[in-house]
Enzyme design. Structure first.
Site, mmCIF file in Angstrom:
data_model
loop_
_atom_site.group_PDB
_atom_site.id
_atom_site.type_symbol
_atom_site.label_atom_id
_atom_site.label_comp_id
_atom_site.label_asym_id
_atom_site.label_seq_id
_atom_site.Cartn_x
_atom_site.Cartn_y
_atom_site.Cartn_z
ATOM 1 C CG HIS A 15 -0.288 -0.143 2.518
ATOM 2 N ND1 HIS A 15 0.101 0.936 3.258
ATOM 3 C CD2 HIS A 15 0.071 -1.245 3.227
ATOM 4 C CE1 HIS A 15 0.666 0.532 4.379
ATOM 5 N NE2 HIS A 15 0.674 -0.790 4.388
ATOM 6 C CG HIS A 298 -4.569 6.350 5.724
ATOM 7 N ND1 HIS A 298 -3.902 6.716 4.584
ATOM 8 C CD2 HIS A 298 -3.864 5.314 6.247
ATOM 9 C CE1 HIS A 298 -2.832 5.946 4.434
ATOM 10 N NE2 HIS A 298 -2.797 5.087 5.426
ATOM 11 N NE ARG A 405 14.724 1.830 18.449
ATOM 12 C CZ ARG A 405 13.552 1.692 19.055
ATOM 13 N NH1 ARG A 405 12.696 2.722 19.061
ATOM 14 N NH2 ARG A 405 13.213 0.561 19.646
ATOM 15 N NE ARG A 441 20.627 2.878 19.311
ATOM 16 C CZ ARG A 441 19.878 1.870 18.871
ATOM 17 N NH1 ARG A 441 19.970 0.685 19.464
ATOM 18 N NH2 ARG A 441 19.027 2.040 17.884
ATOM 19 C CD GLU A 540 24.339 -3.188 20.377
ATOM 20 O OE1 GLU A 540 23.249 -3.517 19.881
ATOM 21 O OE2 GLU A 540 24.781 -2.019 20.316
ATOM 22 C CG ASN A 563 15.727 -6.723 19.853
ATOM 23 O OD1 ASN A 563 15.207 -7.355 20.762
ATOM 24 N ND2 ASN A 563 15.157 -5.658 19.340
ATOM 25 C CG ASP A 564 21.597 -6.006 17.228
ATOM 26 O OD1 ASP A 564 20.791 -6.581 16.465
ATOM 27 O OD2 ASP A 564 21.997 -4.848 17.035
ATOM 28 N NE ARG A 574 15.735 -9.227 15.179
ATOM 29 C CZ ARG A 574 15.012 -8.384 15.885
ATOM 30 N NH1 ARG A 574 14.087 -8.830 16.703
ATOM 31 N NH2 ARG A 574 15.213 -7.089 15.780
ATOM 32 C CB CYS A 611 16.928 -0.747 25.779
ATOM 33 S SG CYS A 611 18.478 -0.978 24.892
ATOM 34 C CG HIS A 747 -27.566 -13.037 46.155
ATOM 35 N ND1 HIS A 747 -28.787 -12.458 46.466
ATOM 36 C CD2 HIS A 747 -27.804 -14.370 46.020
ATOM 37 C CE1 HIS A 747 -29.715 -13.397 46.518
ATOM 38 N NE2 HIS A 747 -29.147 -14.564 46.244
#
Length: 831
Positions: A15, A298, A405, A441, A540, A563-564, A574, A611, A747
């Protein structure tokens, strides 16, 4: 000619957003690049997003890119890496089915016999307002405008004006609005969009208005023929930008149905374009009924982001006769209540009261610092990529940003951001944070995150290649500029610095030298800046784990990039489907590594966070708490649930769980441990102040039961208040629970109650209870768990015996407040 073959990885198909990003990637190269969808036997110029969208490419379609030209070899390497690694990130996530399922009508509403129309829930919530019908404008007047010699010039001017307007809105908006406006901007900047309008004018001699409309119809026809719901729903976007072009070109032909909301309104329309939605005064938009809008449009995405409830599946002609009448749009139960009477309006007033209580409670809970059940403190932070995400993260309860990031500032552009642009971005997030810590970072670029303007050669294995701190010495000026920007911004808040992909002590010593050089430069230039900054590294690369003690002498903290680290520890890509099943951080080796990092760092007074994706996985929270991590950083929507779960966990029990997990021999044994682990839950008292109310202004029995069951949901005593209410009503149907003396005791014994409870409402005025025992002024509701045995009978019997006592009843009715009622019952009753 070189070819890249692949299966389309996009769940929503090709898309607008991924088509634009693929087009941008392909447009960097001189070579001709053709996209082929083999299922459809459709070809497209890969440098045109509209042409790409027109291929009707769906998830798992067999596709290829044919590349032919002077730079085909380099283009193939870069594009192959993009397709394999980052292409899937350009897709958008569809809402889960749970968000879209209408709840069965609760008995407290159905018993009031409301006049209802049933629809499909597209965005949850409840809205009250006047039904207002919006008729679609005809474009015939634009189509009839004759061709003119100035048409080409007018087209270029209108395209430029629309682009300028969209860019202005982009600067003013954030979140989903910004994403969708970017998609619209990409469509009007597509060569095929404007090129086809020009061809229609020159080859078919159409006037500009007719050419814009014909182009719109042609593109929409292609999209409408797609097998993908998502692609079919892009028709609204094409219609939107085409109509905006028409309105800009002929402003004198104003839309007949311009929307102005002057009071709470439930808007009814066949469809609504994103730009129409963005033009509305959302304070007066109570809800929308859109006949043709699908689940991934959208406009719907914008509505969800703005908490506007939406229904579909109601034909306009079925609603038109109610235009101008008051209504309630209930997008929890999937109904539209027309011209509600006092009783139905009362139901929704109670529902709103409960919703307000829930929202207030969630906000208070999110604002609290994160502690375990035994008061072990752990920081919960957010991972973000832009300053615009920060306010939402803090609203979700983030106590800081564990990963900003910064590389996002460097991507998708022709040149690196200058110092001032970076400074302003970093300053913005620090000002939003107040005194909360923000960990920046430094740029993690190169390798799998290729930046064309750096001209870094392509590599066979970018994950193990030239990236992050490894490229800093070559691009020392670029790195120094970033350090200067962060140090300048750090004078406005609690900034911390984190270096990615460090594997040796030499790297961090070099970085510290560059920081000192940047500080000297800033002093020389007379710019406000921080004199020092907290410094940490991403852990990492496995080699770091063996020299954590040495790093403790040079840095202040460690943040594990799970992750890394998982990929590097197991030598597993992965993104490679043949080995990705091996990607699993919950193994004895990985947990032992975490344990070693945390133990060594803590012995030397340093804190350790995580993280990566693992930090937000609720299933593994007991292990992370038990391993002694000081901080968990995650995507901000996960934060409220993680904080809530953390409050139920005992750190000592989790520490023992982690110890046992590190002794396991396999991932399967660890998973079995986790499955068997049942955190001890606080026993909540049967009677509590949070469930006692005085002077409640209910009009009927239905409101009383609705409120008391709903309140148990707000207080976390049930996750299923509607189901609990149904059980109460089923018991009520057997025999009325009015017991005389102005008292009712509804009840139930129910599987839907998490903590058995007594709820009490003393009313401001008597209400009918459909009982021979007369009206009721005091409601005492018993909701006991299904495993309570005969306890409910004992409780009921005690209450009944006490209520026979006139003095006890008078004391209940005379009690000044909820606390007085609680004290009386705790004194008189035993459970």
């Amino acid at each position: 000619m070189l070819t890249i073959q692949f299966l389309c990885p996009l769940p929503n198909g090709l898309h607008a957003r991924p088509a634009w990003e693929l087009k941008e990637q392909c447009s960097q190269w001189q070579s001709e690049i053709t996209f082929i969808n083999h299922r459809q036997n459709a070809k497209a110029d890969a440098k045109s997003s509209l042409a790409l969208i027109g291929t009707g490419t769906l998830f798992n379609d067999s596709c290829s890119l044919n590349i032919s030209g002077s730079d085909e070899e380099q283009a193939r390497r870069v594009l192959e890496e993009y397709i394999q690694v980052r292409f899937i990130d350009s897709d958008s996530v569809q809402p889960t089915q749970a968000e879209l399922t209408a709840h069965p009508l609760p008995r407290s509403l159905s018993r009031l016999n409301p006049d209802l129309l049933y629809g499909n829930v597209l965005a949850s919530g409840v809205g009250v307002g006047t039904l207002t019908l919006l008729q679609s404008d005809s474009l015939d007047s634009y189509r009839a405008i004759p061709a003119s010699a100035q048409d080409s010039t007018r087209l270029e001017h209108s395209l430029a004006t629309l682009a300028e307007q969209l860019n202005q809105q982009l600067r003013e908006r954030d979140g989903e609005s910004k994403t969708i406006l970017s998609a619209h901007l990409s469509l009007i900047q597509d060569d095929e969009f404007a090129g086809n309008i020009r061809r229609l004018m020159t080859e078919q001699h159409q006037g500009l208005g007719a050419a814009i409309i014909s182009n719109m119809e042609q593109v929409c026809a292609k999209l409408s023929a797609s097998a993908s719901d998502y692609l079919r729903e892009r028709v609204s976007d094409i219609r939107d930008i085409s109509e905006q072009l028409l309105h800009i070109t002929w402003p004198e032909l104003k839309p007949r149905n311009k929307l102005v909301l002057e009071k709470p309104t439930i808007l009814v329309a066949e469809d609504l374009t994103p730009s129409q939605f963005l033009s509305l005064d959302l304070k007066n938009l109570a809800g929308m009924i859109l006949e043709k809008t699908g689940r991934t449009s959208h406009t719907l995405i914008l509505a969800r982001a703005s908490a506007i409830p939406v229904l579909s599946g109601l034909p306009l002609d079925a609603i038109a006769r109610y235009a101008g009448q008051p209504a309630v749009l209930d997008a929890q139960c999937g109904v539209l209540a027309i011209n509600p009477n006092d009783a139905v309006s009362g139901y929704y007033q109670v529902a709103q009261t409960l919703a307000d209580k829930r929202q207030k409670q969630q906000a208070q809970a999110a604002a609290q610092l994160a502690y375990s059940r035994d008061n072990k403190r752990i920081d919960i932070a957010a991972n973000i990529g832009t300053a615009l995400e920060a306010p939402g993260a803090f609203a979700n309860g983030a106590e800081g940003v564990g990963l900003f990031r910064t590389e996002m500032l460097y991507m998708d552009r022709d040149s690196a951001p200058d110092e001032q642009e970076q400074f302003e971005a970093y300053q913005q997030v620090l000002l939003a944070a107040g005194d909360k810590p923000i960990i920046f970072r430094t740029m993690d670029i190169g390798g799998d995150k290729s930046i064309p303007y750096l001209n870094i050669p392509q590599e066979e294995n970018p994950f193990l290649g030239y990236r992050a701190v490894r490229i800093y010495p070559e691009f020392a000026g670029l790195f120094r500029t970033q350090l200067r920007a962060i140090l300048r911004a750090a004078s406005f808040g609690n900034a911390q610095l984190m270096i990615p992909m460090v594997h040796s002590l030499d790297q961090i010593l070099w970085v510290k030298g560059e920081i000192q050089k940047a500080i000297v430069e800033l002093k020389r230039d007379g710019l406000r800046h921080a004199e020092t900054i907290t410094l940490g590294i991403m852990v990492e690369v496995p080699s770091v784990c063996y020299i954590i003690d040495h790093f403790c002498d040079e840095v202040d903290f460690f943040s594990i990039g799970s992750n890394d680290m998982t990929q590097y520890l197991y030598a597993v890509d992965r993104n490679n489907p043949r080995v990705s099943p091996l990607y699993n951080p919950i193994t004895p080796s990985f947990l032992r590594m975490l344990q070693q990092i945390v133990t060594t760092a803590h012995q030397r007074g340093k804190w350790v966070g995580i993280c990566g994706e693992l930090g937000g996985e609720s299933r593994y929270l007991p292990l992370l708490l038990g391993l002694g991590l000081d901080e968990l950083s995650m995507s901000s929507p996960r934060i409220p649930a993680v904080k809530s779960q953390l409050r139920q966990l005992d750190s000592e029990a989790c520490r023992e769980l982690a110890r046992q997990a590190c002794e396991c021999r396999s991932a399967q044994e660890i998973e079995a441990l986790l499955t068997a682990f049942t955190p001890e839950e606080d026993v909540r008292p049967l009677l509590a102040l949070e469930n006692i109310f005085v002077d409640q202004d209910f009009s009927n029995k239905e409101q009383a039961i609705q409120f008391l069951c709903g309140n148990l949901g707000v207080n976390g005593r049930t996750e299923h208040p509607f189901e609990l209410e149904e059980d109460v009503w089923q018991r009520e149907e057997i025999v009325t629970t009015g017991v005389g003396f102005g008292v009712a005791i509804p009840h139930t014994k129910s599987q839907w109650i998490r903590h058995s409870s007594i709820s009490i409402a003393r009313l401001a005025k008597p209400i009918g209870w459909q009982s021979e025992m007369g009206e009721v002024e005091l409601v005492i509701m018993l909701t006991l768990g299904a495993n309570e045995g005969m306890n409910h009978v004992k409780v009921f019997s005690q209450l009944a015996r006490k209520l026979v006592n006139k003095n006890f009843r008078q004391s209940l009715f005379a009690a000044q407040d909820a606390q007085s009622i609680l004290t009386l019952l705790e004194t008189e009753l035993t459970f």
